[in-house]
Motif scaffolding. Structure first.
Motif, PDB file in Angstrom:
ATOM      1  N   ARG A 214       0.707  -1.149  -0.211  1.00 59.03           N
ATOM      2  CA  ARG A 214       0.062   0.348  -0.148  1.00 59.03           C
ATOM      3  C   ARG A 214       0.980   1.227  -0.213  1.00 59.03           C
ATOM      4  O   ARG A 214       0.410   2.076  -0.045  1.00 59.03           O
ATOM      5  CB  ARG A 214      -1.094   0.061   1.093  1.00 59.03           C
ATOM      6  N   LEU A 236      -7.661  -5.754   0.253  1.00 56.78           N
ATOM      7  CA  LEU A 236      -8.894  -4.756   1.017  1.00 56.78           C
ATOM      8  C   LEU A 236      -9.515  -6.498   1.574  1.00 56.78           C
ATOM      9  O   LEU A 236     -10.238  -6.102   2.247  1.00 56.78           O
ATOM     10  CB  LEU A 236     -10.065  -4.850  -0.340  1.00 56.78           C
ATOM     11  N   ARG A 237      -8.783  -7.248   2.141  1.00 51.21           N
ATOM     12  CA  ARG A 237      -9.076  -8.077   3.106  1.00 51.21           C
ATOM     13  C   ARG A 237      -9.639  -7.719   4.095  1.00 51.21           C
ATOM     14  O   ARG A 237      -8.826  -6.697   4.801  1.00 51.21           O
ATOM     15  CB  ARG A 237      -8.139  -9.579   3.239  1.00 51.21           C
ATOM     16  N   GLU A 239     -12.047  -5.241   4.976  1.00 54.10           N
ATOM     17  CA  GLU A 239     -12.910  -4.118   4.496  1.00 54.10           C
ATOM     18  C   GLU A 239     -14.666  -4.484   4.359  1.00 54.10           C
ATOM     19  O   GLU A 239     -14.724  -5.343   3.115  1.00 54.10           O
ATOM     20  CB  GLU A 239     -11.785  -3.377   3.540  1.00 54.10           C
ATOM     21  N   GLU A 240     -15.524  -2.965   4.452  1.00 54.55           N
ATOM     22  CA  GLU A 240     -16.531  -4.261   4.033  1.00 54.55           C
ATOM     23  C   GLU A 240     -17.211  -4.105   3.206  1.00 54.55           C
ATOM     24  O   GLU A 240     -17.292  -5.044   2.299  1.00 54.55           O
ATOM     25  CB  GLU A 240     -17.231  -2.795   4.242  1.00 54.55           C
ATOM     26  N   GLU A 241     -15.881  -3.381   1.679  1.00 51.10           N
ATOM     27  CA  GLU A 241     -16.401  -3.455  -0.198  1.00 51.10           C
ATOM     28  C   GLU A 241     -15.007  -4.055  -0.007  1.00 51.10           C
ATOM     29  O   GLU A 241     -13.945  -3.605  -0.493  1.00 51.10           O
ATOM     30  CB  GLU A 241     -16.422  -2.929  -1.122  1.00 51.10           C
ATOM     31  N   ALA A 242     -15.188  -5.339  -0.777  1.00 51.67           N
ATOM     32  CA  ALA A 242     -13.087  -6.270  -0.324  1.00 51.67           C
ATOM     33  C   ALA A 242     -13.995  -6.958  -2.795  1.00 51.67           C
ATOM     34  O   ALA A 242     -13.156  -7.616  -2.943  1.00 51.67           O
ATOM     35  CB  ALA A 242     -13.239  -7.262   0.806  1.00 51.67           C
TER      36      ALA A 242
END
Length: 357
Positions: A214, A236-237, A239-242
């Protein structure tokens, strides 16, 4: 350790340069589940092994009856991409890295040189060349076990501005152990006005070294980023949107071009505010998925170099990626380059003017 550079015959600078710190030879073999069951780690992934583990797997392969013999070729994600650009698209490419003074090192150099890739930026060092075992199951999925722990590689302080002068693109693969030389190469590339392309390597690499990745993306120095579906999920593990769309959105905040490949479902890509979704090309059942993402990158980069729209870049990548999965290994056969050129014609895409295919 003294590094010996290959002679430079005053060639024109390559359009695309690849940084692969350690030369690598792929040992590609079709296997069945009985052998895969003996190999620790996730199937389909890439986990580094020590030399004794590599030798053990190669010994097992010797006694393992398969329909096809072991294939040995220059490997590594970056090598696959620049070789593909050279052979299949006629783009002048070069590779930066180091190889050992052994049989594998000579094989790497001869394979890349024969493929038209400039090898003048490769350094020869005393020691061994990296190797990787690519185990391909009957579904075409590949399980990779690279051995680079004792391999020679190029160091950050061995790079110079001259390596990059006159080129347009630098191709990189994310690897935390190579982070110092990656950052040095990016520094020189930016000084010389090159755009930088980054491949996320493997879901294990993203999972285990996500914060470093990142930081690299957030530096603003990565112009183009490729991720496959598994790497996108790891990015994005938690996270809400992954999902792939969320990963694409994240990457596009830091890179001018972002691409998430979705295997048989094609790919999604974003540039500025434009988002496209392109299906996979052809109806081929994969013989071996090795190199599919690398060759997708070859086609996509060719599209960018030619100034094609985003959707056509994706289609070029899809045709190129589809060509390599039709045979074992990450090197496209002449027959499969011809298959790709036919696909390009069918889709009214520009066909590279390549001789001797």
């Amino acid at each position: 350790m003294v590094a010996e550079a290959l002679p430079n015959s005053h060639e024109a600078p390559p359009v695309v340069l690849g940084l692969q710190p350690a030369a690598l030879i792929d040992n590609v073999a079709p296997v069945d589940w009985s052998l895969l069951d003996q190999i620790p780690g996730d199937r389909g992934g890439s986990i580094p092994v020590q030399k004794d583990e590599l030798e053990h797997i190669l010994k097992e392969l010797d006694t393992h009856v398969t329909a096809a013999p072991l294939k040995k070729m220059a490997g590594g994600s970056v090598a696959n991409t620049v070789r593909g650009l050279s052979v299949g698209f006629g783009v002048a490419t070069g590779i930066i890295g180091a190889y050992g003074d052994d049989e594998q090192g000579q094989l790497f150099v001869s394979n890349m040189g024969f493929s038209g890739v400039s090898i003048s930026r490769l350094r020869k060092k005393k020691g061994s060349t990296g190797q990787c075992v690519c185990l391909v199951d009957d579904s075409g999925n590949r399980t990779m076990r690279p051995c680079l722990s004792s391999a020679v590689k190029i160091q950050a302080d061995e790079l110079s501005k001259d390596d990059f002068t006159g080129s347009k693109w630098l191709v990189l693969r994310y690897a935390v152990l190579n982070l110092e030389v990656i950052k040095a190469a990016i520094g020189f590339a930016k000084q010389e006005g090159l755009s930088v392309s980054l491949d996320l390597a493997s879901f294990e690499m993203v999972r285990n070294y996500r914060s470093e990745l990142r930081q690299l993306l957030e530096s603003g120095n990565i112009d183009l980023c490729f991720a496959n579906e598994d790497e996108a999920a790891e990015l994005l593990r938690g996270e809400e949107e992954a999902g792939p769309e969320a990963a694409l959105e994240f990457l596009s905040r830091h890179c001018s071009w972002a691409v998430v490949t979705l295997g048989s479902k094609g790919c999604i890509a974003k540039h500025d505010k434009e988002v496209v979704q392109v299906p996979a090309i052809g109806e081929t059942i994969a013989t071996d998925a090795t190199g599919a993402g690398d060759l997708f990158a070859s086609g996509f980069l060719y599209g960018l170099i030619k100034g094609l729209p985003l959707e056509e870049c994706c289609k070029m990548g899809s045709c190129s990626g589809g060509s390599v999965i039709r045979a074992l290994g990450g090197e496209v056969t002449p027959e499969n380059w011809q298959w790709m050129h036919k696909q390009l014609q069918l889709k009214n895409l520009p066909v590279p003017d390549i001789r001797n295919l």
